[in-house]
Design a protein around this motif. Structure first.
Motif, PDB file in Angstrom:
ATOM      1  N   ILE A  45       0.996  -0.532   0.001  1.00 41.46           N
ATOM      2  CA  ILE A  45       0.350   0.259  -0.279  1.00 41.46           C
ATOM      3  C   ILE A  45       0.709   1.664  -0.334  1.00 41.46           C
ATOM      4  CG2 ILE A  45      -1.769   1.513   1.543  1.00 41.46           C
ATOM      5  CD1 ILE A  45      -2.465  -1.264   2.754  1.00 41.46           C
ATOM      6  N   TYR A  46       1.978   1.526   1.292  1.00 41.47           N
ATOM      7  CA  TYR A  46       2.897   2.413   0.600  1.00 41.47           C
ATOM      8  C   TYR A  46       3.497   2.450  -0.463  1.00 41.47           C
ATOM      9  CZ  TYR A  46       6.797   5.463   2.346  1.00 41.47           C
ATOM     10  OH  TYR A  46       7.237   6.354   2.256  1.00 41.47           O
ATOM     11  N   LEU A  47       3.794   1.937  -1.167  1.00 45.42           N
ATOM     12  CA  LEU A  47       4.222   2.089  -2.756  1.00 45.42           C
ATOM     13  C   LEU A  47       3.479   2.551  -3.703  1.00 45.42           C
ATOM     14  CD1 LEU A  47       6.823  -1.243  -2.599  1.00 45.42           C
ATOM     15  CD2 LEU A  47       7.839   1.022  -2.344  1.00 45.42           C
ATOM     16  N   ILE A  48       2.571   2.116  -3.299  1.00 45.66           N
ATOM     17  CA  ILE A  48       1.435   2.387  -4.254  1.00 45.66           C
ATOM     18  C   ILE A  48       0.954   3.981  -4.191  1.00 45.66           C
ATOM     19  CG2 ILE A  48      -1.076   2.673  -5.037  1.00 45.66           C
ATOM     20  CD1 ILE A  48      -0.850  -0.570  -4.614  1.00 45.66           C
ATOM     21  N   PHE A  49       0.585   4.284  -2.754  1.00 43.53           N
ATOM     22  CA  PHE A  49       0.720   5.111  -2.073  1.00 43.53           C
ATOM     23  C   PHE A  49       1.992   6.444  -3.261  1.00 43.53           C
ATOM     24  CE2 PHE A  49      -2.849   4.235   0.595  1.00 43.53           C
ATOM     25  CZ  PHE A  49      -4.336   4.809  -0.324  1.00 43.53           C
ATOM     26  N   ALA A  50       2.664   5.909  -2.740  1.00 47.02           N
ATOM     27  CA  ALA A  50       4.798   6.915  -2.541  1.00 47.02           C
ATOM     28  C   ALA A  50       4.259   7.394  -4.633  1.00 47.02           C
ATOM     29  CB  ALA A  50       5.910   5.914  -2.222  1.00 47.02           C
ATOM     30  N   PHE A  51       3.571   6.609  -5.592  1.00 45.50           N
ATOM     31  CA  PHE A  51       3.801   6.982  -6.674  1.00 45.50           C
ATOM     32  C   PHE A  51       2.337   7.498  -7.464  1.00 45.50           C
ATOM     33  CE2 PHE A  51       7.910   4.132  -6.120  1.00 45.50           C
ATOM     34  CZ  PHE A  51       8.768   4.738  -7.543  1.00 45.50           C
ATOM     35  N   ILE A  52       1.494   7.419  -6.525  1.00 46.51           N
ATOM     36  CA  ILE A  52       0.624   7.956  -7.272  1.00 46.51           C
ATOM     37  C   ILE A  52      -0.144   9.352  -6.565  1.00 46.51           C
ATOM     38  CG2 ILE A  52      -0.649   5.702  -7.738  1.00 46.51           C
ATOM     39  CD1 ILE A  52      -2.061   5.950  -5.646  1.00 46.51           C
ATOM     40  N   LEU A  53       0.556   9.597  -5.262  1.00 45.83           N
ATOM     41  CA  LEU A  53       0.451  10.367  -4.537  1.00 45.83           C
ATOM     42  C   LEU A  53       1.408  11.214  -4.063  1.00 45.83           C
ATOM     43  CD1 LEU A  53      -1.418  12.268  -3.097  1.00 45.83           C
ATOM     44  CD2 LEU A  53      -0.623  10.930  -0.570  1.00 45.83           C
ATOM     45  N   ARG A 214      -0.585   8.412   5.221  1.00 48.64           N
ATOM     46  CA  ARG A 214       0.509   9.699   5.543  1.00 48.64           C
ATOM     47  C   ARG A 214       1.840   9.617   5.630  1.00 48.64           C
ATOM     48  NH1 ARG A 214      -1.330  11.210  12.011  1.00 48.64           N
ATOM     49  NH2 ARG A 214      -0.351  12.714  12.172  1.00 48.64           N
ATOM     50  N   GLN A 215       2.162   7.381   6.171  1.00 47.09           N
ATOM     51  CA  GLN A 215       4.062   7.871   5.889  1.00 47.09           C
ATOM     52  C   GLN A 215       4.403   8.088   4.272  1.00 47.09           C
ATOM     53  OE1 GLN A 215       5.845   7.301   8.850  1.00 47.09           O
ATOM     54  NE2 GLN A 215       7.145   6.414   7.340  1.00 47.09           N
ATOM     55  N   ALA A 216       3.868   7.652   3.468  1.00 43.43           N
ATOM     56  CA  ALA A 216       4.295   8.285   2.923  1.00 43.43           C
ATOM     57  C   ALA A 216       3.988   9.025   2.515  1.00 43.43           C
ATOM     58  CB  ALA A 216       3.702   7.127   1.423  1.00 43.43           C
ATOM     59  N   PHE A 217       3.937   9.662   2.779  1.00 41.67           N
ATOM     60  CA  PHE A 217       3.893  11.797   2.735  1.00 41.67           C
ATOM     61  C   PHE A 217       5.144  12.588   3.063  1.00 41.67           C
ATOM     62  CE2 PHE A 217       2.603  16.600   2.742  1.00 41.67           C
ATOM     63  CZ  PHE A 217       2.167  16.816   1.597  1.00 41.67           C
ATOM     64  N   PHE A 218       4.725  12.091   4.298  1.00 44.20           N
ATOM     65  CA  PHE A 218       5.845  12.571   5.610  1.00 44.20           C
ATOM     66  C   PHE A 218       6.371  12.287   5.483  1.00 44.20           C
ATOM     67  CE2 PHE A 218       2.265  13.258   8.587  1.00 44.20           C
ATOM     68  CZ  PHE A 218       1.207  14.495   8.110  1.00 44.20           C
ATOM     69  N   SER A 219       7.391  11.234   5.383  1.00 41.45           N
ATOM     70  CA  SER A 219       9.047  10.654   4.239  1.00 41.45           C
ATOM     71  C   SER A 219       9.479  11.069   3.658  1.00 41.45           C
ATOM     72  CB  SER A 219       8.909   8.921   4.620  1.00 41.45           C
ATOM     73  OG  SER A 219       8.181   8.210   3.313  1.00 41.45           O
ATOM     74  N   ILE A 247      14.027   9.029  -6.221  1.00 46.51           N
ATOM     75  CA  ILE A 247      14.712   9.608  -5.396  1.00 46.51           C
ATOM     76  C   ILE A 247      13.787   9.007  -3.950  1.00 46.51           C
ATOM     77  CG2 ILE A 247      14.110  11.905  -4.134  1.00 46.51           C
ATOM     78  CD1 ILE A 247      14.923  13.400  -6.507  1.00 46.51           C
ATOM     79  N   THR A 248      11.869   8.879  -5.141  1.00 40.23           N
ATOM     80  CA  THR A 248      11.094   7.893  -4.451  1.00 40.23           C
ATOM     81  C   THR A 248      11.551   6.751  -4.094  1.00 40.23           C
ATOM     82  OG1 THR A 248       9.506   9.061  -5.261  1.00 40.23           O
ATOM     83  CG2 THR A 248       9.012   7.222  -4.471  1.00 40.23           C
ATOM     84  N   LEU A 249      12.074   5.702  -5.036  1.00 40.05           N
ATOM     85  CA  LEU A 249      13.017   4.395  -4.329  1.00 40.05           C
ATOM     86  C   LEU A 249      13.898   5.123  -4.129  1.00 40.05           C
ATOM     87  CD1 LEU A 249      12.933   2.810  -8.379  1.00 40.05           C
ATOM     88  CD2 LEU A 249      11.523   2.353  -6.369  1.00 40.05           C
ATOM     89  N   PHE A 250      15.260   5.301  -3.632  1.00 42.27           N
ATOM     90  CA  PHE A 250      16.190   5.092  -2.927  1.00 42.27           C
ATOM     91  C   PHE A 250      15.402   5.180  -1.130  1.00 42.27           C
ATOM     92  CE2 PHE A 250      19.637   6.597  -4.978  1.00 42.27           C
ATOM     93  CZ  PHE A 250      20.409   6.054  -4.663  1.00 42.27           C
ATOM     94  N   ASP A 251      14.198   6.170  -1.241  1.00 40.64           N
ATOM     95  CA  ASP A 251      13.561   7.025   0.177  1.00 40.64           C
ATOM     96  C   ASP A 251      13.511   5.254   0.369  1.00 40.64           C
ATOM     97  OD1 ASP A 251      12.850   8.353   2.465  1.00 40.64           O
ATOM     98  OD2 ASP A 251      10.681   7.628   2.032  1.00 40.64           O
ATOM     99  N   VAL A 252      12.444   4.833   0.186  1.00 38.84           N
ATOM    100  CA  VAL A 252      11.362   3.565   0.143  1.00 38.84           C
ATOM    101  C   VAL A 252      12.017   2.356   0.603  1.00 38.84           C
ATOM    102  CG1 VAL A 252       9.287   1.673  -0.486  1.00 38.84           C
ATOM    103  CG2 VAL A 252       9.130   4.571  -0.974  1.00 38.84           C
ATOM    104  N   GLY A 253      13.557   2.315  -0.108  1.00 39.40           N
ATOM    105  CA  GLY A 253      14.442   1.472   0.353  1.00 39.40           C
ATOM    106  C   GLY A 253      15.208   1.208   0.843  1.00 39.40           C
TER     107      GLY A 253
END
Length: 462
Positions: A45-53, A214-219, A247-253
């Protein structure tokens, strides 16, 4: 652009922006959000939100910064929409407030590094005494702020980019090294199972979905102008879309592998019994020193020192970006020399952070005087609640501005520089849909949820 400085390479920009996003929360918050949210189900869910939001907001911020080559306030002025520079004002205010207390916590991490290498494992049991020792915590906070200021004073390529190119690879190597070691500990596999085995029932849980969003946006350091600022130093030839994806992948990874480091350590400490795991600052500063002690004197010093040095590095990559935002504003708008701007802003931010510094046991007033529905809270927590709301509101305003005021056509024109095929790509259609409809609606709803949760003690997600 050369007069203000610029990133000398694409990888320098990506590492610096990723460093802005990667911080203490990746190590002590994200892994436990994952565990509470159903393991791998939350990650999905986090990955989906990280990329669509989050990804559309990031692309928009970087594009605005690169188009104008200005700070978060000057950017909106340069585009001809002076009334909308309130977005930048909120962003700078938010960055200043976050750095004011983040520097205090970063000082704790640095202080624990020193305590670990001296073999003082008992510091975990004396965490309250440590945070209320005003002489020690002040000294650590001053050292951390001075280090941050020194790096920012060296400019974009000579300071921020140079640091990112050293610290980000070092950070990854350190985390992977600790992952490899933690996997050798007894009961490590129980920690990994707890972290990753999915609880599919939570895929439809509203709290899990809300927490991931929330975590995806704040991180990802969105909504505070950091990426507008960094974008202003980016070359026109660089591809904003692919850079933002990296950048998104770095942070999530990094957040993900931090979990692979943390949970084997927790499982080792709890003997494999994972039913009552608690995360956050309590785990980092109270529990883990005792874990390192059980590894034995020399090994405990090495692993414990290594861990808190890693934590300090993660904090430093964030504090540098947080300071750069107000510094870029002062340099641009008041034509002040960078060194002078750094000294002034560092001093102001440190002073603003004094209530957070003394509000963890030293001052009764700043430790307990702030009344919220959930009970009395300390000044640092209160400021954290305020910045949560400002970040969400800033993100909502940015995408609304890009879609309906500046217009999607102008955004696309800027993105096309460095990405010639953008106008004919499906990415453009997805980006336009997200910033026009999805992001504004979701961010507005999340803003309301955060306000009610933080200040009224009401969980609208059920």
């Amino acid at each position: 652009m050369s007069a203000r400085g610029n990133f000398s390479s694409r990888i320098g920009f990506i590492l610096a922006a990723a460093g802005s996003a990667v911080g203490l929360g990746n190590i002590w918050k994200f892994p436990f959000e994952v565990a509470d949210g159903g393991g791998a189900a939350f990650v999905l869910i986090y990955l989906i939100f990280a990329f669509i939001l989050c990804f559309p907001v990031m692309v928009t911020e970087v594009a605005i910064g690169r188009k104008t080559e200005k700070n978060p306030i000057g950017a909106f002025n340069a585009l001809g929409f002076k009334k909308w520079n309130i977005i930048g004002k909120f962003g700078i205010l938010c960055g200043v407030l976050i750095l004011s207390f983040y520097n205090v916590v970063a000082g704790w991490a640095f202080g624990y590094f020193l305590e670990m290498i001296m073999g003082n494992f008992g510091i975990g049991e004396a965490f309250g005494s440590f945070t209320s020792d005003i002489v020690k915590v002040s000294a650590y906070a001053i050292v951390f702020m001075f280090t941050t200021a020194y790096i920012v004073s060296k400019g974009v390529s000579g300071g921020i980019e140079k640091l990112a190119k050293i610290l980000m690879p070092t950070l990854i190597i350190m985390i992977l090294s600790l992952v490899a070691y933690s996997f050798t500990l007894p009961n490590a596999i129980e920690g990994v199972k707890y972290y990753l085995v999915p609880d599919l029932s939570k895929l439809t849980n509203v709290n899990t979905i809300g927490g991931a969003l929330r975590q995806a946006f704040f991180s990802l350091s969105l909504g505070m102008g950091a990426l507008i600022t960094y974008g202003s130093y980016l070359s026109k030839k660089e591809n904003i879309v692919s850079s933002s994806a990296m950048i998104t992948l770095f942070d999530v990874g990094i957040a993900f592998i931090a979990g692979l480091m943390m949970f084997p350590l927790v499982a080792y400490n709890l003997g494999g019994e994972m039913s009552n795991v608690q995360g956050g600052a309590g785990l980092i500063f109270v529990t883990l020193p005792g874990v390192f002690e059980t590894l034995g004197g020399t090994l405990g010093v090495i692993v414990g020192g290594f861990f808190f040095l890693l934590l300090s590095f993660a904090a430093l990559t964030s504090t540098v970006s947080l300071l750069e935002v107000p510094v870029s504003y002062v340099v641009d708008e008041y034509k002040m020399k960078r060194t002078k701007a750094v000294i002034i802003m560092s001093a102001i931010i440190f002073i603003i952070g004094l209530p957070s510094l003394v509000g963890n046991g030293y001052s009764e007033f700043f430790s307990n005087a702030f009344k919220l529905p959930g009970g009395s809270t300390d000044f640092m927590t209160l400021v954290g609640y305020i910045t949560d709301v400002l970040l969400m509101f800033g993100g909502f305003l940015i995408v609304t501005f890009a879609a309906y005021v500046w217009k999607k056509e102008n955004l696309a024109e800027e993105i096309s520089q460095g990405y010639p095929g953008f106008n004919d790509s499906i990415i453009k259609k997805l980006l336009n849909f997200c910033i026009s409809y999805l992001c504004p609606v979701v961010l507005a709803l999340l803003f309301v949820v955060v306000v009610f949760n933080n200040f009224f003690g009401i969980n609208l997600l059920g």
